[in-house]
Design a protein around this motif. Structure first.
Motif, PDB file in Angstrom:
ATOM      1  N   VAL A 137      37.357  41.613  51.358  1.00 38.60           N
ATOM      2  CA  VAL A 137      36.297  41.166  50.448  1.00 38.60           C
ATOM      3  C   VAL A 137      35.013  41.818  50.941  1.00 38.60           C
ATOM      4  CG1 VAL A 137      35.009  39.199  49.527  1.00 38.60           C
ATOM      5  CG2 VAL A 137      37.465  38.972  49.997  1.00 38.60           C
ATOM      6  N   GLN A 138      34.460  42.710  50.110  1.00 40.36           N
ATOM      7  CA  GLN A 138      33.278  43.475  50.494  1.00 40.36           C
ATOM      8  C   GLN A 138      32.129  43.190  49.534  1.00 40.36           C
ATOM      9  OE1 GLN A 138      33.150  47.850  49.906  1.00 40.36           O
ATOM     10  NE2 GLN A 138      32.863  47.902  52.138  1.00 40.36           N
ATOM     11  N   ALA A 139      31.015  42.772  50.100  1.00 43.06           N
ATOM     12  CA  ALA A 139      29.826  42.475  49.287  1.00 43.06           C
ATOM     13  C   ALA A 139      29.332  43.750  48.615  1.00 43.06           C
ATOM     14  CB  ALA A 139      28.732  41.876  50.163  1.00 43.06           C
ATOM     15  N   ARG A 140      28.937  43.622  47.344  1.00 46.22           N
ATOM     16  CA  ARG A 140      28.331  44.771  46.644  1.00 46.22           C
ATOM     17  C   ARG A 140      26.816  44.663  46.760  1.00 46.22           C
ATOM     18  NH1 ARG A 140      31.617  44.806  41.236  1.00 46.22           N
ATOM     19  NH2 ARG A 140      29.791  43.644  40.748  1.00 46.22           N
ATOM     20  N   PRO A 141      26.177  43.754  46.025  1.00 41.68           N
ATOM     21  CA  PRO A 141      24.773  43.531  46.345  1.00 41.68           C
ATOM     22  C   PRO A 141      24.713  42.492  47.459  1.00 41.68           C
ATOM     23  CG  PRO A 141      25.325  42.220  44.449  1.00 41.68           C
ATOM     24  CD  PRO A 141      26.576  43.009  44.835  1.00 41.68           C
ATOM     25  N   ARG A 142      23.555  42.069  47.780  1.00 42.55           N
ATOM     26  CA  ARG A 142      23.387  40.993  48.762  1.00 42.55           C
ATOM     27  C   ARG A 142      24.120  39.748  48.227  1.00 42.55           C
ATOM     28  NH1 ARG A 142      20.379  41.026  52.768  1.00 42.55           N
ATOM     29  NH2 ARG A 142      19.281  39.309  53.725  1.00 42.55           N
ATOM     30  N   MET A 143      24.821  39.049  49.106  1.00 43.86           N
ATOM     31  CA  MET A 143      25.566  37.850  48.720  1.00 43.86           C
ATOM     32  C   MET A 143      25.104  36.665  49.543  1.00 43.86           C
ATOM     33  SD  MET A 143      29.589  38.794  48.346  1.00 43.86           S
ATOM     34  CE  MET A 143      30.024  37.178  47.764  1.00 43.86           C
ATOM     35  N   ARG A 144      25.301  35.480  48.955  1.00 48.07           N
ATOM     36  CA  ARG A 144      25.067  34.233  49.689  1.00 48.07           C
ATOM     37  C   ARG A 144      26.283  33.344  49.455  1.00 48.07           C
ATOM     38  NH1 ARG A 144      20.811  32.283  47.185  1.00 48.07           N
ATOM     39  NH2 ARG A 144      21.729  30.445  46.275  1.00 48.07           N
ATOM     40  N   ALA A 204      25.753  33.351  45.314  1.00 45.31           N
ATOM     41  CA  ALA A 204      24.985  34.442  44.696  1.00 45.31           C
ATOM     42  C   ALA A 204      25.597  35.771  45.108  1.00 45.31           C
ATOM     43  CB  ALA A 204      23.526  34.378  45.138  1.00 45.31           C
ATOM     44  N   GLY A 205      25.484  36.758  44.226  1.00 43.62           N
ATOM     45  CA  GLY A 205      25.976  38.100  44.515  1.00 43.62           C
ATOM     46  C   GLY A 205      27.412  38.296  44.076  1.00 43.62           C
ATOM     47  N   ASP A 206      27.896  39.497  44.298  1.00 44.45           N
ATOM     48  CA  ASP A 206      29.245  39.888  43.891  1.00 44.45           C
ATOM     49  C   ASP A 206      29.948  40.590  45.036  1.00 44.45           C
ATOM     50  OD1 ASP A 206      29.004  39.204  41.028  1.00 44.45           O
ATOM     51  OD2 ASP A 206      27.516  40.805  41.033  1.00 44.45           O
ATOM     52  N   ALA A 207      31.275  40.597  44.960  1.00 41.85           N
ATOM     53  CA  ALA A 207      32.080  41.285  45.975  1.00 41.85           C
ATOM     54  C   ALA A 207      33.276  41.948  45.314  1.00 41.85           C
ATOM     55  CB  ALA A 207      32.557  40.299  47.033  1.00 41.85           C
ATOM     56  N   ASP A 208      33.707  43.048  45.899  1.00 41.55           N
ATOM     57  CA  ASP A 208      34.945  43.706  45.499  1.00 41.55           C
ATOM     58  C   ASP A 208      36.060  43.182  46.393  1.00 41.55           C
ATOM     59  OD1 ASP A 208      33.922  45.449  43.484  1.00 41.55           O
ATOM     60  OD2 ASP A 208      33.106  46.736  45.062  1.00 41.55           O
ATOM     61  N   VAL A 209      37.224  42.984  45.790  1.00 42.46           N
ATOM     62  CA  VAL A 209      38.403  42.523  46.521  1.00 42.46           C
ATOM     63  C   VAL A 209      39.443  43.637  46.433  1.00 42.46           C
ATOM     64  CG1 VAL A 209      40.160  40.735  46.716  1.00 42.46           C
ATOM     65  CG2 VAL A 209      37.879  40.152  45.844  1.00 42.46           C
ATOM     66  N   PHE A 210      40.015  44.007  47.578  1.00 38.66           N
ATOM     67  CA  PHE A 210      40.974  45.105  47.605  1.00 38.66           C
ATOM     68  C   PHE A 210      41.884  44.986  48.815  1.00 38.66           C
ATOM     69  CE2 PHE A 210      37.068  46.337  49.706  1.00 38.66           C
ATOM     70  CZ  PHE A 210      37.490  46.915  50.898  1.00 38.66           C
ATOM     71  N   VAL A 211      42.967  45.735  48.777  1.00 38.77           N
ATOM     72  CA  VAL A 211      43.846  45.891  49.939  1.00 38.77           C
ATOM     73  C   VAL A 211      43.925  47.373  50.255  1.00 38.77           C
ATOM     74  CG1 VAL A 211      45.223  43.789  49.590  1.00 38.77           C
ATOM     75  CG2 VAL A 211      45.945  45.925  48.532  1.00 38.77           C
ATOM     76  N   GLU A 212      44.215  47.653  51.499  1.00 35.88           N
ATOM     77  CA  GLU A 212      44.377  49.034  51.918  1.00 35.88           C
ATOM     78  C   GLU A 212      45.858  49.269  52.176  1.00 35.88           C
ATOM     79  OE1 GLU A 212      41.557  49.781  55.071  1.00 35.88           O
ATOM     80  OE2 GLU A 212      40.066  48.621  53.976  1.00 35.88           O
ATOM     81  N   HIS A 213      46.378  50.262  51.501  1.00 36.70           N
ATOM     82  CA  HIS A 213      47.795  50.592  51.614  1.00 36.70           C
ATOM     83  C   HIS A 213      47.884  52.044  52.047  1.00 36.70           C
ATOM     84  CE1 HIS A 213      52.045  50.063  50.893  1.00 36.70           C
ATOM     85  NE2 HIS A 213      52.065  51.164  50.171  1.00 36.70           N
ATOM     86  N   GLY A 214      48.177  52.262  53.344  1.00 29.88           N
ATOM     87  CA  GLY A 214      48.161  53.625  53.871  1.00 29.88           C
ATOM     88  C   GLY A 214      46.746  54.174  53.788  1.00 29.88           C
ATOM     89  N   ASP A 215      46.613  55.318  53.130  1.00 32.70           N
ATOM     90  CA  ASP A 215      45.284  55.913  52.982  1.00 32.70           C
ATOM     91  C   ASP A 215      44.665  55.589  51.621  1.00 32.70           C
ATOM     92  OD1 ASP A 215      46.998  57.435  51.478  1.00 32.70           O
ATOM     93  OD2 ASP A 215      46.271  59.374  52.195  1.00 32.70           O
ATOM     94  N   ARG A 216      45.282  54.659  50.888  1.00 33.78           N
ATOM     95  CA  ARG A 216      44.770  54.284  49.566  1.00 33.78           C
ATOM     96  C   ARG A 216      44.124  52.911  49.602  1.00 33.78           C
ATOM     97  NH1 ARG A 216      48.457  54.119  44.842  1.00 33.78           N
ATOM     98  NH2 ARG A 216      49.154  52.323  45.996  1.00 33.78           N
ATOM     99  N   THR A 217      43.102  52.766  48.764  1.00 35.55           N
ATOM    100  CA  THR A 217      42.478  51.466  48.543  1.00 35.55           C
ATOM    101  C   THR A 217      42.911  50.993  47.169  1.00 35.55           C
ATOM    102  OG1 THR A 217      40.587  52.023  49.928  1.00 35.55           O
ATOM    103  CG2 THR A 217      40.275  50.254  48.332  1.00 35.55           C
ATOM    104  N   VAL A 218      43.510  49.813  47.112  1.00 37.91           N
ATOM    105  CA  VAL A 218      44.009  49.253  45.851  1.00 37.91           C
ATOM    106  C   VAL A 218      43.085  48.114  45.434  1.00 37.91           C
ATOM    107  CG1 VAL A 218      45.969  48.152  44.697  1.00 37.91           C
ATOM    108  CG2 VAL A 218      46.366  49.836  46.534  1.00 37.91           C
ATOM    109  N   PRO A 219      42.311  48.314  44.363  1.00 35.94           N
ATOM    110  CA  PRO A 219      41.406  47.247  43.913  1.00 35.94           C
ATOM    111  C   PRO A 219      42.185  46.078  43.315  1.00 35.94           C
ATOM    112  CG  PRO A 219      41.248  49.156  42.443  1.00 35.94           C
ATOM    113  CD  PRO A 219      42.205  49.514  43.542  1.00 35.94           C
ATOM    114  N   LEU A 220      41.743  44.857  43.651  1.00 33.87           N
ATOM    115  CA  LEU A 220      42.389  43.653  43.131  1.00 33.87           C
ATOM    116  C   LEU A 220      41.483  42.885  42.178  1.00 33.87           C
ATOM    117  CD1 LEU A 220      44.069  42.302  46.386  1.00 33.87           C
ATOM    118  CD2 LEU A 220      45.104  43.670  44.565  1.00 33.87           C
ATOM    119  N   GLY A 221      40.190  43.122  42.238  1.00 32.52           N
ATOM    120  CA  GLY A 221      39.277  42.401  41.361  1.00 32.52           C
ATOM    121  C   GLY A 221      37.906  42.258  41.985  1.00 32.52           C
ATOM    122  N   GLN A 222      37.152  41.370  41.385  1.00 30.74           N
ATOM    123  CA  GLN A 222      35.791  41.114  41.842  1.00 30.74           C
ATOM    124  C   GLN A 222      35.560  39.614  41.890  1.00 30.74           C
ATOM    125  OE1 GLN A 222      33.630  43.297  38.874  1.00 30.74           O
ATOM    126  NE2 GLN A 222      33.656  45.163  40.093  1.00 30.74           N
TER     127      GLN A 222
END
Length: 146
Positions: free
Chosen positions: A100-107, A59-77
């Motif tokens: 991988v960062q939860a957006r709403p509550r995740m299970r 349940a729930g959703d998450a954003d997937v990204f990498v951090e490159h220097g001072d930038r956040t590069v989104p990879l998907g959800q």
């Protein structure tokens, strides 16, 4: 350990995988997982940080990204029915390849590497589980439609 509702949701969200395993093997796999309730904004994985599990999203959703220097590069959800953490298992490295960062509550159901590796060498669980992991990885590497 997952409850009956989590087990039913797992079978609904991962139908081909669940159907490919004998009932006792599926029960054993799920018994090895731990239910994880994640608050919004929590980083389940951090890019290049140690990790020791795969997660099945119930349940729930998450954003997937990498951090490159001072930038956040989104990879998907990711959402219900997704699996993440497969790269660390297949590469045999214990570091996350992205955040991988939860957006709403995740299970999720978390399966740690050690029991996962034991399942991979099991003649009933191994082939379907390896298929699921490699299919997940392949789908991440395939070009996404614009």
């Amino acid at each position: 350990m997952p409850d009956d509702e989590d087990r039913k949701e797992f079978a609904r969200l991962f139908p081909q995988f669940a159907a490919s395993l004998p009932a006792a093997t599926l029960r054993r796999l799920l018994d090895l997982t731990t239910r994880v309730d994640v608050h919004p904004g929590y980083n389940i994985f951090r890019d290049r940080m140690p990790t020791d599990a795969v997660h099945f999203v119930l349940a729930g959703d998450a954003d997937v990204f990498v951090e490159h220097g001072d930038r956040t590069v989104p990879l998907g959800q990711l959402g219900p029915g997704a699996l993440f953490g497969e790269i660390s298992v297949l590469s045999r490295q214990v570091v996350a390849s992205s955040s991988v960062q939860a957006r709403p509550r995740m299970r999720t159901l978390r399966l740690r590497h050690q029991p996962l590796e034991q399942l991979l060498i099991d003649e009933e669980a191994g082939p379907p589980l390896l298929d699921l992991l490699t299919q997940t990885l392949a789908s991440r590497l395939a070009p996404q439609p614009a």
